[in-house]
Motif scaffolding. Structure first.
Motif, PDB file in Angstrom:
ATOM      1  N   THR A 229      -5.437 -11.177  13.978  1.00  0.00           N
ATOM      2  CA  THR A 229      -4.095 -11.570  13.568  1.00  0.00           C
ATOM      3  C   THR A 229      -3.882 -11.233  12.099  1.00  0.00           C
ATOM      4  N   ASN A 230      -2.622 -11.065  11.732  1.00  0.00           N
ATOM      5  CA  ASN A 230      -2.313 -10.815  10.327  1.00  0.00           C
ATOM      6  C   ASN A 230      -2.734 -11.989   9.456  1.00  0.00           C
ATOM      7  N   ALA A 231      -2.661 -13.190   9.997  1.00  0.00           N
ATOM      8  CA  ALA A 231      -3.045 -14.371   9.225  1.00  0.00           C
ATOM      9  C   ALA A 231      -4.531 -14.353   8.887  1.00  0.00           C
ATOM     10  N   ALA A 232      -5.353 -13.837   9.808  1.00  0.00           N
ATOM     11  CA  ALA A 232      -6.795 -13.779   9.556  1.00  0.00           C
ATOM     12  C   ALA A 232      -7.112 -12.798   8.435  1.00  0.00           C
ATOM     13  N   GLY A 233      -6.438 -11.664   8.442  1.00  0.00           N
ATOM     14  CA  GLY A 233      -6.602 -10.699   7.362  1.00  0.00           C
ATOM     15  C   GLY A 233      -7.783  -9.770   7.483  1.00  0.00           C
TER      16      GLY A 233
ATOM     17  N   ALA B 105       4.149  -3.557  11.427  1.00  0.00           N
ATOM     18  CA  ALA B 105       5.426  -3.509  10.710  1.00  0.00           C
ATOM     19  C   ALA B 105       5.718  -4.800   9.972  1.00  0.00           C
ATOM     20  N   SER B 106       5.157  -5.925  10.442  1.00  0.00           N
ATOM     21  CA  SER B 106       5.439  -7.198   9.780  1.00  0.00           C
ATOM     22  C   SER B 106       4.647  -7.368   8.480  1.00  0.00           C
ATOM     23  N   LYS B 107       3.499  -6.684   8.373  1.00  0.00           N
ATOM     24  CA  LYS B 107       2.698  -6.784   7.145  1.00  0.00           C
ATOM     25  C   LYS B 107       2.003  -5.454   6.861  1.00  0.00           C
ATOM     26  N   PRO B 108       2.748  -4.431   6.506  1.00  0.00           N
ATOM     27  CA  PRO B 108       2.143  -3.110   6.310  1.00  0.00           C
ATOM     28  C   PRO B 108       1.129  -3.057   5.173  1.00  0.00           C
ATOM     29  N   LEU B 109       1.347  -3.816   4.106  1.00  0.00           N
ATOM     30  CA  LEU B 109       0.422  -3.767   2.966  1.00  0.00           C
ATOM     31  C   LEU B 109      -0.942  -4.345   3.331  1.00  0.00           C
ATOM     32  N   LEU B 110      -0.956  -5.355   4.199  1.00  0.00           N
ATOM     33  CA  LEU B 110      -2.226  -5.897   4.674  1.00  0.00           C
ATOM     34  C   LEU B 110      -3.031  -4.815   5.381  1.00  0.00           C
ATOM     35  N   HIS B 111      -2.374  -4.082   6.260  1.00  0.00           N
ATOM     36  CA  HIS B 111      -3.076  -3.050   7.030  1.00  0.00           C
ATOM     37  C   HIS B 111      -3.414  -1.845   6.163  1.00  0.00           C
ATOM     38  N   ARG B 112      -2.630  -1.601   5.129  1.00  0.00           N
ATOM     39  CA  ARG B 112      -2.972  -0.538   4.190  1.00  0.00           C
ATOM     40  C   ARG B 112      -4.271  -0.886   3.451  1.00  0.00           C
ATOM     41  N   ALA B 113      -4.385  -2.147   3.026  1.00  0.00           N
ATOM     42  CA  ALA B 113      -5.586  -2.577   2.326  1.00  0.00           C
ATOM     43  C   ALA B 113      -6.814  -2.462   3.230  1.00  0.00           C
TER      44      ALA B 113
END
Length: 583
Positions: free
Chosen positions: A103-107, A124-132
């Protein structure tokens, strides 16, 4: 992880292997793998028809990149939650551990995993997280059904931002074309001579090639028309016959009337489909059927009708119900006759035993139609054929006739009202919104009220040709086509269809009222010729009038309205030869 296991991995999940997949990669998979490894490009787009084995290809490629040390992490991006689990299950078989519950919350994912599976909406909801995450280690990003990256402008920008740092990106799709002009991330577009940019695949394996190789099933489309009556918003009652020429608005409303659960059209077609499924099960004992509905209310209504017909409760899959993925998996592994779904059974979902389908939705885009048909083409053994029941709607019949066409995504064009690229039915726009929002709302369209409907068997479409004449539902003529064997070699299909058509013509001549025989026979023959001309015009790109003129020049005789029975029959035989290149 094992490259040998990846080579042996069946493209049909979760349990049942497709026919022809035993100890090695299919020829196209090996060829595409060799092409990729020759240069190991950053971006690679593989277009392969549904059922060809894109998952097998992608996982074998991943094992090669892991083995050479080019990557240490993999991210799979899929259209739906169900496909995340499907990818994780497939990857585990070759020793790649993917977390589908990230999940995005887990990171971050646990150290026991080689990577994660996420949805396009999740990225799409957290692109910067997935970029990192992508920057943190050399990563292969597998973009499953990559055309979803262009579902809207913000999605495309987010996907690009998230995965721009990836070491390698593999795009996969079975339906690379879109009805809009939103660019698909990481896809190369080349300018054509007509000044229109079109998508360019690095490797393409189309339905026609897969059909020749026996990798996919041939598809019979059984088209049903009939009489419709509805009331407009203004209170006027309108009657029309589905399948006959009319305005686009009238066709849309006649179509929606046919799909209404209170009428007689959909029960008749579902009954015919159930008879076809019974026949197919004689040769394919576990064959299953799928009804694709427009909305939840209709899906429940269709399920009740099927329960009454088959005396077996269908599996109903609604997108916002908990456990939908589990229901699909249970159906795939079980022996139930029918499943009814709104949109959960979309591209990439593998239920290889699906052999009979009912296209009971008014969604008309070529992309959605191709995705729907893709659920039925996965071949497990030689001779399996698919049967899909359709409404006799021009745009849908055109999609069926163009099944073997290869299409690219075109940019730089203007979508005009009334063309195929525009939203033709209300569900098209609602479906796109639902895919982004995660739910499918029930439709409440006040512009008309369906009053009554009756079904009539029109014809069969196979290999862009039409077989059969109009027949009443339940008649022996209809049963001739419903009773085709469920196991047939490719070259046997057209032969049997021609035989059935000849038998039907013979029955019609014997049964016709002598005083009406000439009138009815001429009307049927002219309708058949017009249908063939329409299909050939779509295939060749010529105008209808030009095709009629060419036929008249080739065969001689007067215009169609003045031609006698023998002259019309000669033109029918001539254009059938044209379809197979004997011109």
């Amino acid at each position: 992880m094992s490259t040998a296991a990846a080579s042996n991995l069946s493209p049909a999940f979760p349990e049942r292997a497709a026919w022809g997949t035993a100890s090695k990669l299919r020829a196209w998979q090996a060829d595409a793998l060799t092409q990729y490894l020759r240069t190991t490009p950053c971006d690679f787009l593989a277009v392969a028809t549904p059922g060809a084995g894109k998952t097998t290809y992608a996982l074998r490629l991943a094992t090669e990149l892991f083995a050479t040390g080019l990557i240490s992490r993999v991210t799979v991006v899929a259209p739906t939650e169900h496909l995340k689990t499907q990818w994780a299950d497939a990857a585990s078989r070759v020793g790649i551990r993917i977390d589908p519950h990230f999940t995005n919350a887990a990171g971050r994912h646990g150290s026991e995993f080689h990577g994660v599976a996420v949805t396009y909406a999740q990225v799409a909801s957290k692109p910067l997280l997935h970029r990192a995450r992508t920057q943190a280690a050399p990563t292969l990003v597998i973009l499953d059904e990559i055309h979803h990256g262009g579902d809207n402008l913000s999605w495309g920008e987010a996907i690009r931002e998230a995965f721009e740092p990836a070491t390698h990106r593999l795009g996969l799709t079975g339906t690379p074309f879109r009805s809009d002009t939103s660019p698909i991330p990481f896809v190369r577009y080349e300018m054509g001579k007509d000044s229109i940019r079109r998508s360019e695949a690095d490797y393409t394996y189309g339905y026609a090639e897969a059909l020749r190789d026996g990798v996919v099933r041939p598809v019979l489309f059984l088209a049903y028309g009939g009489s419709m009556r509805w009331r407009t918003k203004a209170g006027d009652e309108v009657s029309a016959r589905l399948g006959e020429p009319m305005t686009k608005d009238a066709t849309a409303q006649a179509w929606r009337t046919a799909l209404d659960v209170k009428g007689e059209w959909i029960p008749s077609v579902l009954a015919a489909a159930d008879k076809r499924l019974t026949e197919v099960r004689r040769g394919v004992p576990d064959a299953g059927g799928l009804v694709i509905a427009s909305n939840q209310t209709q899906a429940r209504g269709y399920a009740k009708i099927l329960h009454d017909i088959s005396d077996e409760k269908p599996v109903v899959v609604l997108s916002d119900y908990a456990g939908s993925s589990g229901k699909i998996e249970e159906f795939a592994e079980g022996n139930q006759r029918w499943m009814v779904a709104v949109r959960m059974v979309s591209e990439g979902v593998d239920v290889p035993r699906l052999c009979v389908g009912v296209y009971a939705t008014s969604t008309s885009t070529p992309l959605y139609f191709a995705q729907a048909v893709g659920r039925f083409v996965r071949a497990r053994r030689r001779g399996e054929i698919a049967s899909i029941f359709l409404p006799s709607v021009p745009v849908i019949l055109e999609h069926a006739a163009r099944l073997e066409d290869e299409r690219d995504h075109a940019l730089d064009r203007v979508s005009l009202p009334g063309d195929e690229a525009s939203i033709w039915s209300p569900e098209d726009g609602i479906l796109a919104a639902a895919n982004r929002a995660g739910s499918t709302p029930d439709l409440d369209e006040p512009s008309f009220e369906a009053l009554e409907s009756e079904a009539e068997f029109d014809h069969v479409v196979f290999d862009a040709q039409q077989f059969g004449l109009n027949a009443e539902v339940g008649s022996s003529d209809e049963q001739e086509f419903l009773g085709l064997p469920g196991l047939l070699e490719l070259d046997q299909v057209a032969t049997l269809l021609r035989a059935r058509q000849s038998a039907q013509k013979g029955h019609s001549r014997k049964k016709a009222d002598p005083e009406m025989a000439t009138h009815r026979a001429m009307a049927a023959s002219r309708k058949e010729l017009n249908s063939l001309v329409s299909a050939y015009a779509r295939k060749s790109g010529a105008r209808h009038a030009v095709v009629h003129a060419d036929l008249r020049q080739t065969c001689g005789g007067p215009t169609l309205d003045q031609a006698n029975a023998a002259q019309v029959a000669q033109r029918i035989e001539t254009i059938r030869r044209w379809f197979v290149g004997r011109r």
